[in-house]
Write a protein that holds these residues in place. Structure first.
Motif, PDB file in Angstrom:
ATOM      1  N   VAL A 108       0.838  -1.206   0.000  1.00  0.00           N
ATOM      2  CA  VAL A 108       0.000   0.000   0.000  1.00  0.00           C
ATOM      3  C   VAL A 108       0.873   1.256   0.000  1.00  0.00           C
ATOM      4  CG1 VAL A 108      -1.694   1.320   1.342  1.00  0.00           C
ATOM      5  CG2 VAL A 108      -1.948  -1.147   1.105  1.00  0.00           C
ATOM      6  N   GLY A 109       1.936   1.234   0.828  1.00  0.00           N
ATOM      7  CA  GLY A 109       2.847   2.369   0.886  1.00  0.00           C
ATOM      8  C   GLY A 109       3.485   2.630  -0.471  1.00  0.00           C
ATOM      9  N   PHE A 110       3.935   1.562  -1.092  1.00  0.00           N
ATOM     10  CA  PHE A 110       4.576   1.636  -2.407  1.00  0.00           C
ATOM     11  C   PHE A 110       3.581   2.153  -3.448  1.00  0.00           C
ATOM     12  CE2 PHE A 110       6.496  -0.661  -6.155  1.00  0.00           C
ATOM     13  CZ  PHE A 110       7.682   0.052  -6.159  1.00  0.00           C
ATOM     14  N   ARG A 111       2.365   1.623  -3.351  1.00  0.00           N
ATOM     15  CA  ARG A 111       1.307   1.982  -4.289  1.00  0.00           C
ATOM     16  C   ARG A 111       1.011   3.491  -4.198  1.00  0.00           C
ATOM     17  NH1 ARG A 111      -4.372   1.488  -4.476  1.00  0.00           N
ATOM     18  NH2 ARG A 111      -5.110   0.476  -6.363  1.00  0.00           N
ATOM     19  N   ARG A 112       1.037   4.001  -2.979  1.00  0.00           N
ATOM     20  CA  ARG A 112       0.772   5.432  -2.805  1.00  0.00           C
ATOM     21  C   ARG A 112       1.949   6.265  -3.290  1.00  0.00           C
ATOM     22  NH1 ARG A 112      -2.013   6.456   3.096  1.00  0.00           N
ATOM     23  NH2 ARG A 112      -3.950   5.339   2.656  1.00  0.00           N
ATOM     24  N   MET A 113       3.159   5.805  -2.947  1.00  0.00           N
ATOM     25  CA  MET A 113       4.332   6.618  -3.261  1.00  0.00           C
ATOM     26  C   MET A 113       4.568   6.747  -4.764  1.00  0.00           C
ATOM     27  SD  MET A 113       7.149   6.051  -0.370  1.00  0.00           S
ATOM     28  CE  MET A 113       7.843   7.672  -0.485  1.00  0.00           C
ATOM     29  N   VAL A 114       4.269   5.673  -5.494  1.00  0.00           N
ATOM     30  CA  VAL A 114       4.558   5.738  -6.927  1.00  0.00           C
ATOM     31  C   VAL A 114       3.630   6.696  -7.670  1.00  0.00           C
ATOM     32  CG1 VAL A 114       5.586   3.447  -7.045  1.00  0.00           C
ATOM     33  CG2 VAL A 114       3.137   3.714  -7.505  1.00  0.00           C
ATOM     34  N   THR A 115       2.555   7.102  -7.023  1.00  0.00           N
ATOM     35  CA  THR A 115       1.643   8.026  -7.706  1.00  0.00           C
ATOM     36  C   THR A 115       1.523   9.348  -6.961  1.00  0.00           C
ATOM     37  OG1 THR A 115      -0.268   7.136  -6.541  1.00  0.00           O
ATOM     38  CG2 THR A 115       0.266   6.123  -8.659  1.00  0.00           C
ATOM     39  N   THR A 116       2.445   9.604  -6.059  1.00  0.00           N
ATOM     40  CA  THR A 116       2.290  10.794  -5.208  1.00  0.00           C
ATOM     41  C   THR A 116       2.208  12.075  -6.027  1.00  0.00           C
ATOM     42  OG1 THR A 116       3.147  11.910  -3.274  1.00  0.00           O
ATOM     43  CG2 THR A 116       4.804  11.027  -4.748  1.00  0.00           C
ATOM     44  N   MET A 117       3.013  12.206  -7.112  1.00  0.00           N
ATOM     45  CA  MET A 117       2.977  13.420  -7.936  1.00  0.00           C
ATOM     46  C   MET A 117       1.641  13.534  -8.675  1.00  0.00           C
ATOM     47  SD  MET A 117       5.607  15.279  -7.603  1.00  0.00           S
ATOM     48  CE  MET A 117       7.091  15.100  -6.639  1.00  0.00           C
ATOM     49  N   ILE A 118       1.159  12.406  -9.172  1.00  0.00           N
ATOM     50  CA  ILE A 118      -0.123  12.422  -9.910  1.00  0.00           C
ATOM     51  C   ILE A 118      -1.253  12.763  -8.937  1.00  0.00           C
ATOM     52  CG2 ILE A 118      -1.673  11.063 -11.369  1.00  0.00           C
ATOM     53  CD1 ILE A 118       0.838   9.255 -11.948  1.00  0.00           C
ATOM     54  N   ASP A 119      -1.168  12.167  -7.725  1.00  0.00           N
ATOM     55  CA  ASP A 119      -2.216  12.408  -6.721  1.00  0.00           C
ATOM     56  C   ASP A 119      -2.295  13.882  -6.339  1.00  0.00           C
ATOM     57  OD1 ASP A 119      -2.690   9.722  -6.708  1.00  0.00           O
ATOM     58  OD2 ASP A 119      -1.507   9.295  -4.920  1.00  0.00           O
ATOM     59  N   HIS A 120      -1.148  14.569  -6.331  1.00  0.00           N
ATOM     60  CA  HIS A 120      -1.136  15.967  -5.887  1.00  0.00           C
ATOM     61  C   HIS A 120      -1.178  16.966  -7.041  1.00  0.00           C
ATOM     62  CE1 HIS A 120       0.101  13.974  -2.161  1.00  0.00           C
ATOM     63  NE2 HIS A 120      -0.486  15.003  -1.580  1.00  0.00           N
ATOM     64  N   SER A 121      -1.424  16.455  -8.221  1.00  0.00           N
ATOM     65  CA  SER A 121      -1.519  17.375  -9.349  1.00  0.00           C
ATOM     66  C   SER A 121      -2.981  17.778  -9.539  1.00  0.00           C
ATOM     67  CB  SER A 121      -0.985  16.662 -10.598  1.00  0.00           C
ATOM     68  OG  SER A 121      -1.893  16.791 -11.640  1.00  0.00           O
ATOM     69  N   PRO A 122      -3.226  19.011  -9.928  1.00  0.00           N
ATOM     70  CA  PRO A 122      -4.618  19.452 -10.130  1.00  0.00           C
ATOM     71  C   PRO A 122      -5.149  19.091 -11.519  1.00  0.00           C
ATOM     72  CG  PRO A 122      -3.134  21.292 -10.450  1.00  0.00           C
ATOM     73  CD  PRO A 122      -2.263  20.111 -10.163  1.00  0.00           C
ATOM     74  N   ALA A 123      -4.378  18.344 -12.312  1.00  0.00           N
ATOM     75  CA  ALA A 123      -4.743  18.106 -13.718  1.00  0.00           C
ATOM     76  C   ALA A 123      -5.952  17.192 -13.854  1.00  0.00           C
ATOM     77  CB  ALA A 123      -3.558  17.496 -14.458  1.00  0.00           C
ATOM     78  N   ARG A 134       8.465  12.227  -0.241  1.00  0.00           N
ATOM     79  CA  ARG A 134       9.665  11.403  -0.432  1.00  0.00           C
ATOM     80  C   ARG A 134       9.475  10.499  -1.643  1.00  0.00           C
ATOM     81  NH1 ARG A 134       8.857  11.387   4.923  1.00  0.00           N
ATOM     82  NH2 ARG A 134       7.915   9.336   4.888  1.00  0.00           N
ATOM     83  N   ALA A 135      10.579  10.249  -2.304  1.00  0.00           N
ATOM     84  CA  ALA A 135      10.521   9.406  -3.495  1.00  0.00           C
ATOM     85  C   ALA A 135      10.896   7.977  -3.118  1.00  0.00           C
ATOM     86  CB  ALA A 135      11.499   9.926  -4.533  1.00  0.00           C
ATOM     87  N   PHE A 136      10.135   7.034  -3.637  1.00  0.00           N
ATOM     88  CA  PHE A 136      10.451   5.634  -3.320  1.00  0.00           C
ATOM     89  C   PHE A 136      11.759   5.201  -3.989  1.00  0.00           C
ATOM     90  CE2 PHE A 136       9.575   3.587  -7.340  1.00  0.00           C
ATOM     91  CZ  PHE A 136       8.867   4.576  -7.999  1.00  0.00           C
ATOM     92  N   THR A 137      12.176   5.994  -5.004  1.00  0.00           N
ATOM     93  CA  THR A 137      13.455   5.654  -5.656  1.00  0.00           C
ATOM     94  C   THR A 137      14.638   6.115  -4.798  1.00  0.00           C
ATOM     95  OG1 THR A 137      13.408   7.759  -6.801  1.00  0.00           O
ATOM     96  CG2 THR A 137      12.506   5.867  -7.984  1.00  0.00           C
TER      97      THR A 137
END
Lengths: 378, 236
Positions: free
Chosen positions: A42-57, A179-182
């Motif tokens: 779940v943590g990984f799943r959230r982190m990999v989309t953190t930028m998309i999740d916080h974008s207003p697009a 934080r980035a998962f990478t």
């Protein structure tokens, strides 16, 4: 359900305390293992989309074949203008991403991941600010980083300086929790400066974030954009999120590995509980035969065994939940936190119950074979 | 004379398979009537326990018929046989078979619990009082003497008001005094015309409690004697 059935179950279970403790420890570790694996997932799943999740697009325009947010390639400004010409498109903001080298004051370098966007109005801006303001990033050379990376990037406060691609940068805003998962730190900057840091030409961008006009349908605008820009891909935020997750979780095998770990935990737990219930039932076989002889139904005896399984599940789960919450707290500030949402906790409880009740099958099969007449010869 | 509580007609039972197969019962006829205490006596291997198992619906006969309260029990599945046992039969075992993790009261309550009856505690305490254990309701089996454990087992057998009490060597593990006390309780129970007691025994000390003594040898009933009240008095 009568209390007596329950009492018989728990006394059978607690009768051999050593065996009971061993069972509970087994269940706890099994569930903790499943929780950690699923929490990482779940943590990984959230982190990999953190930028998309916080974008207003509403829509993302990206080069064809883009696998995830961190997959840099180039779009041209002409495509942005064509997008803006499509009915229903209110804004199309460029986003620049790319790896760069951050030079520490001492001269050493470390890789960073640049995220550049329009900082005024519509764009992908840093969030969860704990120091400075987004407007402060308008100053040339201003950047924002997460406080988690202070030590790694050799800065300690707002105003600190460093270099990216021989350009002086100054820390003007600080975030918390981005934080980035990478493990490569994100550095937020103005889109023009980001092009400089990543070596991108001024008329290029990695993505265009599209805001749809009020009253326009996102799906319809997306289809029109795709028709107008056949050489790129247009995805909704949900579509891009899904693609990114699929790539990182399943394209790389990371998700499969986490699932395999969780499955292993489940199997180990099931075997441990099954072994305990089986041997407990075997120890009390004479009593179950007596119950059968005095006329108990098969269902009555199965309920006693299932109660034993449920008791094991409840006690084991409580222990596992306690340990798991500690693990969640410990990993909260790490690069890959273990995340256990309430729904997952509930699902894990159900999983524990299923595991323990499934474990009771071996014991029930054994009880089904009891010949009540044996009580007369013992 | 009272109606039979349980009766067996031409009961044959084979045990085992293949070369080890043996005929344990060879056409046994036996009735247990309400209001009587019957002793089933015979040497080891004569078929006593097998007959008790069949009369108590723990086992089904190979051929012949068993009726409980007039209802034939042939060809019933294990669940149906269990229902007949919980509704009509109370068992007392030589080694008591009490649940070591339950108190005396809970052991007795079990017999009601399997029947789905409520108000179990009061009924269990009342019956324990009847067998002289009102002061031991909260005791666990390991805290009770052999005689007391057997009284708990009797309480468990009679609490459900079974039509038939089937006892397998109930005094076998007890001294003379406790054996007498146990048989007195069973004889008292057998005075009820709606209930009968069948006791499998080797113990000659309990002969005075019998209304009827049935002798079995090599799977056959070889003799039966009705004990008259006067004789019982003289034997006791």
């Amino acid at each position: 359900m009568t209390l007596l059935k329950f009492r018989l179950a728990y006394r059978n279970l607690f009768h051999d305390r050593l065996r009971f403790i061993a069972t509970i420890v087994g269940i706890i570790f099994s569930i903790v293992l499943v929780t950690v694996q699923m929490g990482l997932y779940v943590g990984f799943r959230r982190m990999v989309t953190t930028m998309i999740d916080h974008s207003p697009a509403d829509l993302w325009i990206m080069p064809a074949g883009t696998k995830c947010f961190e997959d840099p390639s180039l779009l041209d400004d002409r495509q942005r203008f064509r997008a803006l010409a499509v009915d229903g498109v209110a804004e199309a903001a460029p986003v620049v991403i790319g790896y760069a080298q951050w030079r520490l004051p001492g001269g050493t370098t470390t890789p960073v991941f640049i995220v550049g966007s329009e900082l005024q109005g519509f764009g992908l801006r840093p969030w969860s600010l704990v120091g400075g303001r987004v407007d402060d990033l308008s100053v040339p050379g201003a950047v924002a980083i997460d406080q988690y990376y202070f030590e790694r990037l050799g800065v300690s406060e707002i105003g600190a300086s460093a270099e990216i691609r021989d350009q002086k940068v100054q820390l003007m805003a600080v975030t918390k929790g981005i934080r980035a998962f990478t493990t490569t730190p994100y550095v937020f900057a103005n889109v023009d400066r980001a092009r400089l840091y990543t070596g991108m030409l001024p008329n290029k961008a990695s993505y265009f974030l599209v805001r749809v006009s009020p009253g326009s349908e996102v799906g319809k605008v997306g289809r029109q954009l795709q028709e107008s820009l056949p050489d790129v891909e247009v995805l909704t935020a949900a579509g891009f999120r899904s693609r990114s997750r699929n790539f990182w979780l399943f394209g790389t095998g990371a998700g499969a590995a986490l699932f395999a770990g969780a499955l292993l935990g489940f199997i180990v737990g099931t075997v441990i509980v099954a072994q305990t219930l089986y041997s407990s039932t075997k120890d009390h076989l004479n009593e179950f035969a007596t119950l059968r002889a005095i006329g108990s139904s098969g269902a009555y005896i199965y309920m006693v065994i299932i109660w034993q399984a449920l008791l094991s599940a409840i006690i084991g789960f409580c222990g596992a939940a306690g340990i798991s919450s500690m693990v969640v707290r410990i990993t909260a500030d790490t690069a890959l936190p273990i995340v256990v949402p309430p729904a997952m906790l509930f699902a894990l409880f159900l999983l524990t119950v299923v595991m323990c009740v499934a474990s009771a099958i071996a014991a029930i099969v054994q009880v089904m074979r009891i010949d009540p007449a044996t009580v007369l010869v013992r | 004379m009272s109606e039979p509580v349980i009766d067996a007609v031409d009961v044959v039972k084979f045990l085992g398979r293949g070369a080890g197969r043996l005929q344990a019962l060879k056409g046994v006829n036996l009735s247990l009537r309400g209001g009587e205490l019957v002793l089933l006596m015979g040497p080891s291997g004569s078929g006593k326990t097998t007959l008790l198992s069949i009369l108590g619906c723990l086992m089904t006969p190979t051929s012949g018929m068993v009726r409980v309260r007039g209802r034939p029990v042939a060809n019933l599945d294990p669940e149906a046989l269990a229902k007949i046992r919980r509704d009509h039969v109370g068992f007392i075992f030589q080694s008591y078979h009490l649940f070591p993790t339950l108190t005396a009261e809970d052991n007795v309550r079990l017999a009601l619990d399997v029947r789905g009856e409520r108000s179990q505690s009061k009924a269990a305490r009342d019956v324990l009082g009847m067998v002289g254990l009102a002061h031991k309701t909260k005791a666990f089996p390991h805290e009770l003497s052999g005689g007391e454990q057997q009284r708990v087992a009797i309480a468990r057998a009679i609490v459900g008001k079974a039509s038939a009490i089937l006892a397998d060597e109930p005094t076998g593990a007890l001294d003379a005094q406790n054996g007498q006390a146990i048989m007195t309780l069973l004889a008292e129970f057998a005075k009820d015309q709606s209930r009968g007691v069948l006791v499998v025994t080797h113990d000659p000390r309990i002969l005075p409690f019998a209304n009827r003594i049935v002798h079995i040898e090599d799977g056959c009933i070889v003799g039966e004697e009705v004990v008259r009240e006067a004789k019982r008095m003289s034997m006791s």
